[in-house]
Design a protein around this motif. Sequence first.
Motif, PDB file in Angstrom:
ATOM      1  N   ILE A 323       1.004  -1.093   0.177  1.00  0.00           N
ATOM      2  CA  ILE A 323       0.089  -0.007  -0.070  1.00  0.00           C
ATOM      3  C   ILE A 323       0.769   1.269   0.045  1.00  0.00           C
ATOM      4  O   ILE A 323       2.001   1.213   0.310  1.00  0.00           O
ATOM      5  N   THR A 324      -0.092   2.466  -0.329  1.00  0.00           N
ATOM      6  CA  THR A 324       0.840   3.600  -0.336  1.00  0.00           C
ATOM      7  C   THR A 324      -0.166   4.359   0.550  1.00  0.00           C
ATOM      8  O   THR A 324      -1.354   4.246   0.530  1.00  0.00           O
ATOM      9  N   GLY A 325       0.488   5.508   1.649  1.00  0.00           N
ATOM     10  CA  GLY A 325      -0.548   5.922   2.490  1.00  0.00           C
ATOM     11  C   GLY A 325       0.106   7.053   3.554  1.00  0.00           C
ATOM     12  O   GLY A 325       1.344   7.308   3.588  1.00  0.00           O
ATOM     13  N   THR A 326      -0.983   7.763   4.071  1.00  0.00           N
ATOM     14  CA  THR A 326      -0.243   8.762   5.207  1.00  0.00           C
ATOM     15  C   THR A 326      -0.640   8.290   6.655  1.00  0.00           C
ATOM     16  O   THR A 326      -1.673   7.819   6.702  1.00  0.00           O
ATOM     17  N   VAL A 327       0.466   8.185   7.358  1.00  0.00           N
ATOM     18  CA  VAL A 327       0.080   7.703   8.829  1.00  0.00           C
ATOM     19  C   VAL A 327      -0.724   8.697   9.622  1.00  0.00           C
ATOM     20  O   VAL A 327      -0.097   9.868   9.508  1.00  0.00           O
ATOM     21  N   ALA A 339      -0.374   1.612  14.063  1.00  0.00           N
ATOM     22  CA  ALA A 339      -0.537   2.902  13.435  1.00  0.00           C
ATOM     23  C   ALA A 339      -1.750   2.721  12.450  1.00  0.00           C
ATOM     24  O   ALA A 339      -2.323   1.482  12.420  1.00  0.00           O
ATOM     25  N   THR A 340      -2.507   3.992  12.319  1.00  0.00           N
ATOM     26  CA  THR A 340      -3.612   3.829  11.182  1.00  0.00           C
ATOM     27  C   THR A 340      -3.278   4.659  10.174  1.00  0.00           C
ATOM     28  O   THR A 340      -2.459   5.606  10.015  1.00  0.00           O
ATOM     29  N   LYS A 370       8.886  -1.167  17.293  1.00  0.00           N
ATOM     30  CA  LYS A 370       8.267   0.148  17.240  1.00  0.00           C
ATOM     31  C   LYS A 370       9.025   1.095  16.684  1.00  0.00           C
ATOM     32  O   LYS A 370       8.335   2.178  15.936  1.00  0.00           O
ATOM     33  N   GLN A 371      10.387   1.040  16.629  1.00  0.00           N
ATOM     34  CA  GLN A 371      11.306   2.139  15.793  1.00  0.00           C
ATOM     35  C   GLN A 371      11.918   1.665  14.525  1.00  0.00           C
ATOM     36  O   GLN A 371      13.203   2.043  14.232  1.00  0.00           O
ATOM     37  N   CYS A 372      11.404   0.319  14.121  1.00  0.00           N
ATOM     38  CA  CYS A 372      12.165  -0.535  13.159  1.00  0.00           C
ATOM     39  C   CYS A 372      11.242  -1.253  12.210  1.00  0.00           C
ATOM     40  O   CYS A 372      10.774  -2.341  12.787  1.00  0.00           O
ATOM     41  N   ILE A 375       8.425   5.107  11.289  1.00  0.00           N
ATOM     42  CA  ILE A 375       7.384   5.624  10.749  1.00  0.00           C
ATOM     43  C   ILE A 375       6.912   6.853  11.524  1.00  0.00           C
ATOM     44  O   ILE A 375       6.773   6.545  12.726  1.00  0.00           O
ATOM     45  N   ARG A 376       6.796   7.902  10.916  1.00  0.00           N
ATOM     46  CA  ARG A 376       6.135   9.002  11.835  1.00  0.00           C
ATOM     47  C   ARG A 376       4.872   9.376  11.194  1.00  0.00           C
ATOM     48  O   ARG A 376       4.476   9.319   9.853  1.00  0.00           O
ATOM     49  N   ARG A 377       4.091  10.042  12.322  1.00  0.00           N
ATOM     50  CA  ARG A 377       2.657  10.487  11.854  1.00  0.00           C
ATOM     51  C   ARG A 377       2.771  11.651  10.836  1.00  0.00           C
ATOM     52  O   ARG A 377       3.575  12.466  11.045  1.00  0.00           O
ATOM     53  N   GLY A 378       1.975  11.474   9.953  1.00  0.00           N
ATOM     54  CA  GLY A 378       1.921  12.886   9.031  1.00  0.00           C
ATOM     55  C   GLY A 378       2.449  12.547   7.720  1.00  0.00           C
ATOM     56  O   GLY A 378       2.587  13.425   6.800  1.00  0.00           O
TER      57      GLY A 378
END
Length: 420
Positions: A323-327, A339-340, A370-372, A375-378
């Motif tokens: 998929i491609t998307g925004t967190v 994450a959503t 969690k960090q591997c 990914i960051r929100r936005g």
Amino acid sequence: MPPAAPRCPLLPLLLLLLLLLLAAARPAAPPHRPTFACGGVVSGESGFIGSEGFPGVYPPNSKCTWKITVPEGKVVVLSFRYLDLESDNLCRYDFVDIYNGHANGQRIGRFCGTVKPGALISNSNTMLVQMTSDANTAGSGFIAKFSAAEPHERGAQYCGGRLEKPSGSFQTPNWPERDYPAGVTCSWHIVAPRNQLIELKFEKFDVERDNYCRYDYVAVFNGGEINDAKRIGKYCGDSPPAPILSEKNELLIQFLSDLSLTADGFIGHYKFRPKKLPTTTVPPTTTTVPPTSIVKPTVALCQQKCKRSGTMESNYCSSNFVITGTVITAVTRAGSLHATVSLINVYKEGNLAIQQAGKSMSAKIVVVCKQCPLIRRGLNYIIMGQVEEDGRGKVFPNSFVMSFKTKNSKILNALKNKTC
């Protein structure tokens, strides 16, 4: 005696015609339309509430609150007759919140878009309805009817409530005699003492099947509110969900049926458990994501070097979903990141559960470490990974994840047409 004047038989008809013409020439009285203010205090056996200015467009940047009271000893039933608010899969912009009581009550639900929920019922004779709008897109708002019902009437048509006993059961309306009704929304709020957790199991389960559970479904949340970031899972079909263990001392179970097909329904059981137990007594299936797949193996897994392996092309076929998307949400839970992702495009779906609200689509993913990968929100990403039994995507340290740029679409579209 003078002769009688001859009578004109058409005279009454002419007079009637003249009166009809005069009546038609008068301007018609404007039709009466109820007008709704921004909030208010309403009471009685039944009545209506509606958004400010309904059926016109509701104003921007407003917050309106209605306090509803029905006679003592009864409960409030709220039925939406019309709903048209800005659509968003998380209802972040324009929405209607429904609460038990008039202050600090449990939220029964949050709604937006154009899909009307089923009947909502309070656990007392008071209910609070609050509508919030932002500065942008608007619609016609809503109109809803409230009415009083006897608490004992809940069994046949309504459901939900607060459960505080150490163990108990809950089931869909009409269980087990016949199918659950269409157009129902139920919320069970289970509350244990602060030092205990809640174990939840479904004995029988049959809810209208859909790959994405868009129509009829059961959703389970940590805490006492319908909060997408705290959702443990969303379930439908005829296979009972795996046993669930709460993070803290509260769980919320929401059941929703739309206005079409129905099914047998379900019965679920819960019991309280001490918060701290020896590790040998924790069965591996007490949560949607078993501890055995997160705690011990994850520690070793997360100590490995964080680096994706292979290329976009080599990972495409070996991944369950692409998929491609925004967190849009990212919450750390039990050493993993939940994450959503608001979807830009789906190139490979597999069994990934995709939720749809209006034109917006989203999916849940779990980054095991969690960090591997980080990914960051936005931010926008290409995400490839595996899929868990509950439909959530699972991303490992070596999964292919990278920032998404528009130029990547060409390669992904070519891969989509590739036969694996």
